[in-house]
Design a protein around this motif. Structure first.
Motif, PDB file in Angstrom:
ATOM      1  N   ARG A  11      11.806 -26.832  21.084  1.00 51.09           N
ATOM      2  CA  ARG A  11      11.695 -27.942  22.028  1.00 51.09           C
ATOM      3  C   ARG A  11      12.371 -27.595  23.353  1.00 51.09           C
ATOM      4  N   ILE A  12      13.585 -27.081  23.280  1.00 49.75           N
ATOM      5  CA  ILE A  12      14.336 -26.742  24.491  1.00 49.75           C
ATOM      6  C   ILE A  12      13.659 -25.594  25.242  1.00 49.75           C
ATOM      7  N   MET A  13      13.214 -24.585  24.517  1.00 52.87           N
ATOM      8  CA  MET A  13      12.529 -23.464  25.165  1.00 52.87           C
ATOM      9  C   MET A  13      11.259 -23.934  25.862  1.00 52.87           C
ATOM     10  N   SER A  14      10.538 -24.861  25.262  1.00 58.75           N
ATOM     11  CA  SER A  14       9.331 -25.404  25.879  1.00 58.75           C
ATOM     12  C   SER A  14       9.665 -26.170  27.154  1.00 58.75           C
ATOM     13  N   GLN A  15      10.763 -26.903  27.132  1.00 55.87           N
ATOM     14  CA  GLN A  15      11.185 -27.631  28.327  1.00 55.87           C
ATOM     15  C   GLN A  15      11.541 -26.673  29.457  1.00 55.87           C
ATOM     16  N   VAL A  16      12.228 -25.588  29.107  1.00 52.92           N
ATOM     17  CA  VAL A  16      12.645 -24.612  30.115  1.00 52.92           C
ATOM     18  C   VAL A  16      11.438 -23.865  30.675  1.00 52.92           C
ATOM     19  N   ALA A  17      10.515 -23.455  29.797  1.00 51.59           N
ATOM     20  CA  ALA A  17       9.380 -22.630  30.216  1.00 51.59           C
ATOM     21  C   ALA A  17       8.227 -23.440  30.775  1.00 51.59           C
ATOM     22  N   GLY A  18       8.148 -24.706  30.399  1.00 53.48           N
ATOM     23  CA  GLY A  18       7.045 -25.537  30.868  1.00 53.48           C
ATOM     24  C   GLY A  18       5.724 -25.112  30.261  1.00 53.48           C
ATOM     25  N   GLU A  19       4.664 -25.287  31.024  1.00 48.98           N
ATOM     26  CA  GLU A  19       3.312 -25.017  30.547  1.00 48.98           C
ATOM     27  C   GLU A  19       3.066 -23.541  30.234  1.00 48.98           C
ATOM     28  N   SER A  20       3.867 -22.653  30.800  1.00 46.65           N
ATOM     29  CA  SER A  20       3.627 -21.231  30.590  1.00 46.65           C
ATOM     30  C   SER A  20       4.191 -20.714  29.270  1.00 46.65           C
ATOM     31  N   ALA A  21       4.807 -21.574  28.499  1.00 45.69           N
ATOM     32  CA  ALA A  21       5.430 -21.150  27.244  1.00 45.69           C
ATOM     33  C   ALA A  21       4.399 -20.575  26.280  1.00 45.69           C
ATOM     34  N   GLU A  22       4.795 -19.512  25.587  1.00 44.33           N
ATOM     35  CA  GLU A  22       3.934 -18.878  24.596  1.00 44.33           C
ATOM     36  C   GLU A  22       4.349 -19.325  23.196  1.00 44.33           C
ATOM     37  N   ILE A  23       4.854 -20.518  23.102  1.00 48.35           N
ATOM     38  CA  ILE A  23       5.390 -21.020  21.844  1.00 48.35           C
ATOM     39  C   ILE A  23       4.322 -21.865  21.161  1.00 48.35           C
ATOM     40  N   THR A  24       3.953 -21.455  19.961  1.00 46.59           N
ATOM     41  CA  THR A  24       2.949 -22.224  19.236  1.00 46.59           C
ATOM     42  C   THR A  24       3.546 -22.923  18.023  1.00 46.59           C
ATOM     43  N   SER A  25       4.462 -22.273  17.343  1.00 46.49           N
ATOM     44  CA  SER A  25       5.135 -22.911  16.215  1.00 46.49           C
ATOM     45  C   SER A  25       6.389 -22.115  15.880  1.00 46.49           C
ATOM     46  N   VAL A  26       7.295 -22.747  15.199  1.00 47.23           N
ATOM     47  CA  VAL A  26       8.552 -22.100  14.843  1.00 47.23           C
ATOM     48  C   VAL A  26       8.302 -20.848  14.016  1.00 47.23           C
ATOM     49  N   ALA A  27       7.423 -20.929  13.040  1.00 46.77           N
ATOM     50  CA  ALA A  27       7.154 -19.780  12.169  1.00 46.77           C
ATOM     51  C   ALA A  27       6.617 -18.598  12.969  1.00 46.77           C
ATOM     52  N   ASP A  28       5.849 -18.875  13.998  1.00 47.50           N
ATOM     53  CA  ASP A  28       5.273 -17.804  14.797  1.00 47.50           C
ATOM     54  C   ASP A  28       6.303 -17.079  15.654  1.00 47.50           C
ATOM     55  N   ILE A  29       7.350 -17.770  16.096  1.00 47.15           N
ATOM     56  CA  ILE A  29       8.262 -17.144  17.055  1.00 47.15           C
ATOM     57  C   ILE A  29       9.629 -16.778  16.489  1.00 47.15           C
ATOM     58  N   ALA A  30       9.939 -17.160  15.286  1.00 46.13           N
ATOM     59  CA  ALA A  30      11.295 -16.988  14.749  1.00 46.13           C
ATOM     60  C   ALA A  30      11.824 -15.568  14.884  1.00 46.13           C
ATOM     61  N   ASP A  31      10.981 -14.587  14.664  1.00 48.98           N
ATOM     62  CA  ASP A  31      11.426 -13.199  14.692  1.00 48.98           C
ATOM     63  C   ASP A  31      10.809 -12.384  15.832  1.00 48.98           C
ATOM     64  N   VAL A  32      10.266 -13.084  16.818  1.00 50.87           N
ATOM     65  CA  VAL A  32       9.695 -12.423  17.991  1.00 50.87           C
ATOM     66  C   VAL A  32      10.786 -12.351  19.059  1.00 50.87           C
ATOM     67  N   SER A  33      10.917 -11.204  19.694  1.00 50.44           N
ATOM     68  CA  SER A  33      11.975 -11.070  20.701  1.00 50.44           C
ATOM     69  C   SER A  33      11.716 -12.013  21.872  1.00 50.44           C
ATOM     70  N   PHE A  34      12.794 -12.452  22.492  1.00 46.97           N
ATOM     71  CA  PHE A  34      12.657 -13.321  23.652  1.00 46.97           C
ATOM     72  C   PHE A  34      11.866 -12.632  24.761  1.00 46.97           C
ATOM     73  N   GLY A  35      12.048 -11.334  24.904  1.00 48.24           N
ATOM     74  CA  GLY A  35      11.299 -10.588  25.910  1.00 48.24           C
ATOM     75  C   GLY A  35       9.798 -10.682  25.697  1.00 48.24           C
ATOM     76  N   HIS A  36       9.370 -10.572  24.440  1.00 50.24           N
ATOM     77  CA  HIS A  36       7.940 -10.681  24.133  1.00 50.24           C
ATOM     78  C   HIS A  36       7.430 -12.101  24.327  1.00 50.24           C
ATOM     79  N   LEU A  37       8.326 -13.074  24.285  1.00 48.30           N
ATOM     80  CA  LEU A  37       7.937 -14.462  24.526  1.00 48.30           C
ATOM     81  C   LEU A  37       7.917 -14.793  26.015  1.00 48.30           C
TER      82      LEU A  37
END
Length: 85
Positions: A11-37
């Motif tokens: 939720r917080i990452m989506s607020q910070v990144a806005g519409e450009s966020a590559e966040i689809t679900s917690v399971a998808d991003i849990a182990d993805v590096s922040f750089g790749h996101l």
């Protein structure tokens, strides 16, 4: 004090990144590096500021920036919450 979860981080990452966020679900991003996101150090520091404000937990900037994945960041924040309790 509410326990910090991966849902809170997403939720917080989506607020910070806005519409450009590559966040689809917690399971998808849990182990993805922040750089790749697409999160640079400034976005991570803004995320830290929001976590500190909302969850009353403070991590040193270098500790926060050392968290390379969302899962690791959640672990660090919850550990800090436990130490503060």
């Amino acid at each position: 004090m509410a326990t910090f979860t991966q849902d809170d981080l997403v939720r917080i990452m989506s607020q910070v990144a806005g519409e450009s966020a590559e966040i689809t679900s917690v399971a998808d991003i849990a182990d993805v590096s922040f750089g790749h996101l697409g999160y640079d150090s400034l976005a991570l520091l803004e995320t830290a500021a929001r976590i500190e404000k909302e969850f009353s937990v403070i991590l040193a900037d270098d500790t926060f920036l050392a968290a390379d994945t969302p899962r690791r960041l959640v672990e660090l924040v919850t550990a800090a919450q436990g130490a503060a309790a």
